[in-house]
Design a protein around this motif. Structure first.
Motif, PDB file in Angstrom:
ATOM      1  N   LYS A 150      -3.759   6.489   3.219  1.00  0.00           N
ATOM      2  CA  LYS A 150      -2.664   6.245   2.330  1.00  0.00           C
ATOM      3  C   LYS A 150      -1.669   5.032   2.564  1.00  0.00           C
ATOM      4  O   LYS A 150      -0.363   5.084   2.538  1.00  0.00           O
ATOM      5  CB  LYS A 150      -1.844   7.522   2.046  1.00  0.00           C
ATOM      6  CG  LYS A 150      -2.298   8.935   1.858  1.00  0.00           C
ATOM      7  CD  LYS A 150      -2.788   8.852   0.357  1.00  0.00           C
ATOM      8  CE  LYS A 150      -3.367  10.098  -0.020  1.00  0.00           C
ATOM      9  NZ  LYS A 150      -3.916   9.815  -1.256  1.00  0.00           N
ATOM     10  N   ASP A 151      -2.504   3.943   2.983  1.00  0.00           N
ATOM     11  CA  ASP A 151      -1.926   2.611   3.230  1.00  0.00           C
ATOM     12  C   ASP A 151      -0.644   2.902   4.132  1.00  0.00           C
ATOM     13  O   ASP A 151       0.620   2.613   3.946  1.00  0.00           O
ATOM     14  CB  ASP A 151      -1.567   2.201   1.798  1.00  0.00           C
ATOM     15  CG  ASP A 151      -2.627   1.721   0.913  1.00  0.00           C
ATOM     16  OD1 ASP A 151      -3.584   1.347   1.434  1.00  0.00           O
ATOM     17  OD2 ASP A 151      -2.289   2.015  -0.327  1.00  0.00           O
TER      18      ASP A 151
ATOM     19  N   ASP B 173      -0.694   8.286   6.986  1.00  0.00           N
ATOM     20  CA  ASP B 173      -2.088   9.110   6.723  1.00  0.00           C
ATOM     21  C   ASP B 173      -1.911  10.542   6.672  1.00  0.00           C
ATOM     22  O   ASP B 173      -1.664  11.039   8.179  1.00  0.00           O
ATOM     23  CB  ASP B 173      -3.151   8.496   7.682  1.00  0.00           C
ATOM     24  CG  ASP B 173      -3.469   7.170   7.490  1.00  0.00           C
ATOM     25  OD1 ASP B 173      -3.128   6.547   6.255  1.00  0.00           O
ATOM     26  OD2 ASP B 173      -4.332   6.351   8.067  1.00  0.00           O
TER      27      ASP B 173
END
Length: 221
Positions: free
Chosen positions: A111-112, A115
């Motif tokens: 998730k950029d 995580d």
């Protein structure tokens, strides 16, 4: 000439794929330090006579790494020392020492930089209780049993020297406590505890600091 161009194209594609993979996640080994709280199974309090058991600080260290963008493996140790209070014998206290060794596997959802993950672990837990009443047989316990854990968490992926992790879950301790030599419970109020306790489910929350070892690979330009 065409073969040379094709070969160069393939090599460029492989190099680009390796560079993209290196940028997708941090695959360095790390050392972790953990602090948290263990919420022991209330049935552990049945070891005493109408007593209770307290929450305890949870401390741990580990070493691990991500082997793919989604899969990580960790070897860890943690320690907690919840306190037992035996109300029927005048509030005598003792500690239930728990030393646990784990092999933890994590599945990450990328998730950029933050995580989320699920974690499952297998290991052993050594549980030790010194006697609540000196000289009374059957009040000591010292065993090492199979353990498992399941939890969820979130971990940063900052591509820097230090990352952070928050985690919570449940731990299963396959410890069986027997009271060999103790005065048996008669059901007439002389003894409030059972003659044997089975496995326990303890809950935990924790925060960890991950110190990365080495440097990230330098992308090929």
């Amino acid at each position: 000439m065409k073969k040379k161009l094709l070969g160069l194209s393939l090599l460029s594609a492989v190099a680009f794929a390796q560079m993209a993979s290196a940028q997708e996640y941090d695959n360095r080994w790390y050392i972790s330090g953990t602090a948290g709280v263990l919420f022991p199974d209330s049935e552990r309090a049945d070891y005493t006579n109408n007593g209770d058991i307290s929450e305890a600080m949870l401390w741990g260290v580990g070493v691990g790494k991500r082997f793919t963008p989604n899969i990580g493996l960790e070897f860890a140790w943690d320690y907690a020392n919840p306190s037992l209070n035996d109300k029927q014998t005048g509030g005598n206290n003792t500690d239930w020492e728990l030393n646990s060794f784990w092999v933890n596997a994590r599945w990450y959802f990328l998730k950029d930089g933050w995580d989320p993950y699920v974690v499952g672990g297998l290991g052993v837990t050594q549980g030790k209780v010194d006697g609540l009443q000196d000289g009374v047989p059957g009040y000591d316990h010292d065993s090492t049993e199979f353990a498992a854990k399941l939890g969820v968490g979130i971990e940063t992926d900052r591509r820097k020297r230090v990352d952070y992790r928050l985690e919570g879950g449940v731990r299963w301790d396959d410890s069986t406590v027997e009271y060999a030599g103790a005065v048996p419970c008669t059901g007439l109020g002389a003894c409030a505890r059972p003659d044997e306790l089975g496995s326990f489910l303890d809950y935990y929350v924790s925060a960890s600091v991950l110190v990365k070892l080495g440097d990230l690979p330098v992308p090929v330009v």
